[in-house]
Design an enzyme around this catalytic site. Structure first.
Site, mmCIF file in Angstrom:
data_model
loop_
_atom_site.group_PDB
_atom_site.id
_atom_site.type_symbol
_atom_site.label_atom_id
_atom_site.label_comp_id
_atom_site.label_asym_id
_atom_site.label_seq_id
_atom_site.Cartn_x
_atom_site.Cartn_y
_atom_site.Cartn_z
ATOM 1 N N HIS A 1 -97.074 -38.474 -37.669
ATOM 2 C CA HIS A 1 -95.862 -37.917 -38.332
ATOM 3 C C HIS A 1 -94.708 -39.190 -38.667
ATOM 4 O O HIS A 1 -94.495 -40.138 -37.789
ATOM 5 C CB HIS A 1 -95.099 -36.897 -37.639
ATOM 6 C CG HIS A 1 -95.964 -35.569 -37.484
ATOM 7 N ND1 HIS A 1 -95.989 -34.559 -38.613
ATOM 8 C CD2 HIS A 1 -96.866 -35.171 -36.640
ATOM 9 C CE1 HIS A 1 -96.531 -33.529 -38.086
ATOM 10 N NE2 HIS A 1 -97.440 -33.763 -36.938
ATOM 11 N N ASP B 1 -90.880 -32.988 -43.447
ATOM 12 C CA ASP B 1 -91.491 -33.002 -41.970
ATOM 13 C C ASP B 1 -90.357 -33.785 -41.161
ATOM 14 O O ASP B 1 -90.236 -34.674 -41.318
ATOM 15 C CB ASP B 1 -92.669 -33.929 -42.175
ATOM 16 C CG ASP B 1 -93.529 -33.992 -40.740
ATOM 17 O OD1 ASP B 1 -92.764 -33.613 -39.674
ATOM 18 O OD2 ASP B 1 -94.459 -34.762 -40.739
HETATM 19 ZN ZN LIG Z 1 -98.447 -29.688 -39.250
HETATM 20 ZN ZN LIG Z 2 -100.681 -31.878 -39.599
#
Ligand SMILES: [Zn+2]
Ligand SMILES: [Zn+2]
EC number: 3.1.-.-
Length: 573
Positions: free
Chosen positions: A387, A214
């Protein structure tokens, strides 16, 4: 800049410049979506006759895709290899990871693996699409191991803005691939379930060939704050007011909803849930045990007015200013059940997704105009990201010590920034792969390299049509939006092509007819002249249509410098 320091990072070194040998088993990794973009995540891992897929997401269209509802990956490659696909593994229940599943399952019938909450949300979706009866859904936990074809698939718990998120580790004949899913590292998560570091350390010892990570927040230094810090802000807002409190957030952010409920309970308030997707998620999460709601806490929207203001909390959708969502309607007095009124406190517990900034700021303006007290990201800590920021990504890299990395869930600039970050930890630049959709990366136990491409791209979903809106339709919509349309109707004699009536011009979105009457009058006579002045007496429609179109195009451009779409309609008598 000084030379990159190693900082304790020990990349696994292969032999220098190994040549690909046909004797080494080769595994292909092919992203069909989710790289170089945020949205429609889908990754293919292939070895011999076996394929597994990680996620099947949608992307929400930007403003340039006029009228398009959703964008999904082009899965031609999977359809062509349908007999090889052993399963789709889902990392978590966000739309950009599960939203494309109904469209995928309509084309290939394969087993789907996901955790409890993820599958709970998937079931809803498949029921809406009439696909639930034939779906093969397998519920897994982070502790399960699934053997499919040549792959052994393991999972590890991560923190994210929805519960029950996992990362995925795939043992392949060419080495270990780890996929982070969407993650952050929350040391004090609302559900007390911290990211499973021990597993990461184990994978690191085992040796990670490829890490798919990510990269959404790779530009942000430091750590993403804990979800719990938002709860502290809620508490201070609740403590200050006796008015009604309305909180808008993402429907899928179950932890956030839990914090609203906990805070409301603390301050003796009831909670009404408003907005279709919010009601669905609260239902599913409560049934499956992901939301803990005290008995008697929830009230119906109709009951709001029967309670004193200081006992009311409303949790709702519309944190993105979406025109049809509940908060937007409440702010413009267009909601069936709730209208925001002077003195209300409204918390917008989200940040605008890129592209939605204007909509959100319009909603905030509307709320202030009504006299509400608005609490939003810029003035208070009412939202944290789901995130990982730089330090969390570094920690992940240090645990896993991957040989190669594919940054996903980010644009090109995120991939490039990721490479810089990786270099500070001793990962060579060329080992951080800036991957494009449809590229095939072949991995053996020594190296990963791009070897070709497969058919891939975007499919647009417009209403119930999938893929029937292409570039031409989109171009027309742009054209219409910019310059409008002029329809020219002419009646001709079918024997000799003489003009019997018209032309009549109807225009929309082109010029203000009342002020442009003269110009349209002149346009009519130009068309008439062109039709009567032509030398052949043809009644061939395409010839006449082109003549009308060319005449009007030239005339309108000369007069207005605009190019409306001209639609000639010819009637024969
Ligand atoms: Zn996502
Ligand atoms: Zn997500």
């Amino acid at each position: 800049m000084s030379r990159p320091k190693k900082n304790g990072y020990r990349p696994r070194r292969g032999k220098t410049k190994p040549k690909p040998k046909s004797t080494l088993p080769t595994v292909s990794v092919i992203p069909l979506g989710g790289v170089g973009e945020v949205g429609k995540n889908m990754l293919v891992i292939e070895y011999g006759d076996d394929i597994i897929v990680i996620d099947s997401g949608v992307k929400f269209p930007g403003e340039e895709l006029l009228g398009i509802d959703l964008v999904i990956p082009d899965i031609t490659y999977l359809v062509q290899n349908a007999d090889k696909v052993r399963g789709i593994f889902l990392t978590h229940g966000h739309e950009d990871h599960i939203g494309g599943l109904p469209f995928t399952l309509k084309q290939i019938q394969v087993p789907v693996y996901g955790t409890r909450l993820t599958l709970g949300l998937v079931k809803n979706k498949l029921t809406e699409h009439g696909l639930i009866r034939d779906a093969k859904l397998h519920e897994i936990t982070a502790d399960d191991v699934v053997n499919v074809g040549a792959f052994q698939v393991e999972f590890f718990r991560v923190n994210h803005s929805i519960p029950d998120g996992i990362g995925i580790a795939v043992r392949t004949p060419a080495g270990l691939i780890v996929h982070s899913g969407d993650f952050k590292l929350d040391q004090t998560p609302v559900d007390d379930k911290v990211l499973e570091f021990s597993k990461l350390a184990r994978y690191g010892d085992e040796g990670v060939m490829l890490f798919i990570c990510d990269s959404t927040n790779v530009e942000r230094p430091g750590y993403t704050p804990s979800e719990r810090t938002v709860g502290d802000t809620f508490r201070s807002v609740f403590a200050k007011t006796d008015s009604r409190i309305i909180i808008a957030t993402f429907a899928s952010n179950v932890h956030r909803i839990q914090q609203v409920i906990d805070t409301a309970a603390e301050f003796n308030r009831k909670v009404a849930v408003v907005g279709r997707s919010m009601v669905t998620v609260v239902d599913v999460s409560q049934q499956l045990g992901y939301l803990n709601i005290p008995k008697g806490m929830l009230i119906e929207a109709e009951e709001i007015d029967r309670l004193p203001d200081n006992q009311v909390t409303i949790i709702t959708t519309g944190s993105q200013g979406e025109p049809m969502a509940a908060l937007t309607r409440m702010a413009t007095n267009n909601h069936r059940q709730v209208a925001i009124r002077q003195g209300d406190t409204v918390i917008i517990s989200a940040t605008p997704i890129p592209g939605n900034e204007k909509l959100v700021s319009r909603t905030i303006d509307n709320l202030f105009r009504i006299g509400a007290d608005v609490v939003y990201k810029e003035v208070a800590n009412v939202h944290v990201s789901g995130h990982a920021a730089q330090q969390e990504i570094k920690l992940m890299l240090n645990f896993l010590r991957p040989k190669y990395v594919i940054p996903f869930h980010g644009e090109y600039r995120h991939q490039a920034t990721f490479a810089k970050l990786g270099q500070t930890m001793g990962i060579p630049d060329e080992h951080i792969l800036r991957v494009n959709i449809g590229e095939r990366y072949e991995m053996n136990e020594e190296m990963v390299q791009m070897t070709g491409t497969v058919e891939a791209g975007s499919v647009m979903v417009d209403g119930i049509g999938v893929g029937d809106v292409g570039n031409i339709v989109l171009r027309d919509r742009h054209h219409l939006a910019q310059d409008g349309v002029v329809i020219a109707v002419v009646t001709i004699d079918k024997e000799n092509g003489n003009v019997l009536a018209g032309p009549d011009l109807v225009s929309r979105g082109f010029v203000f007819v009342r002020e442009a009457g003269d110009m349209l009058g002149e346009a009519k006579s130009r068309v008439k002249d062109a039709l009567t002045g032509r030398n052949t007496g043809t009644t061939e429609w395409s010839v006449l249509k082109n003549l009308i179109r060319d005449t009007l195009n030239e005339f309108f451009y000369q007069k207005t410098k605009r190019r409306p779409i001209v639609l000639p309609i010819i009637m024969e008598i």
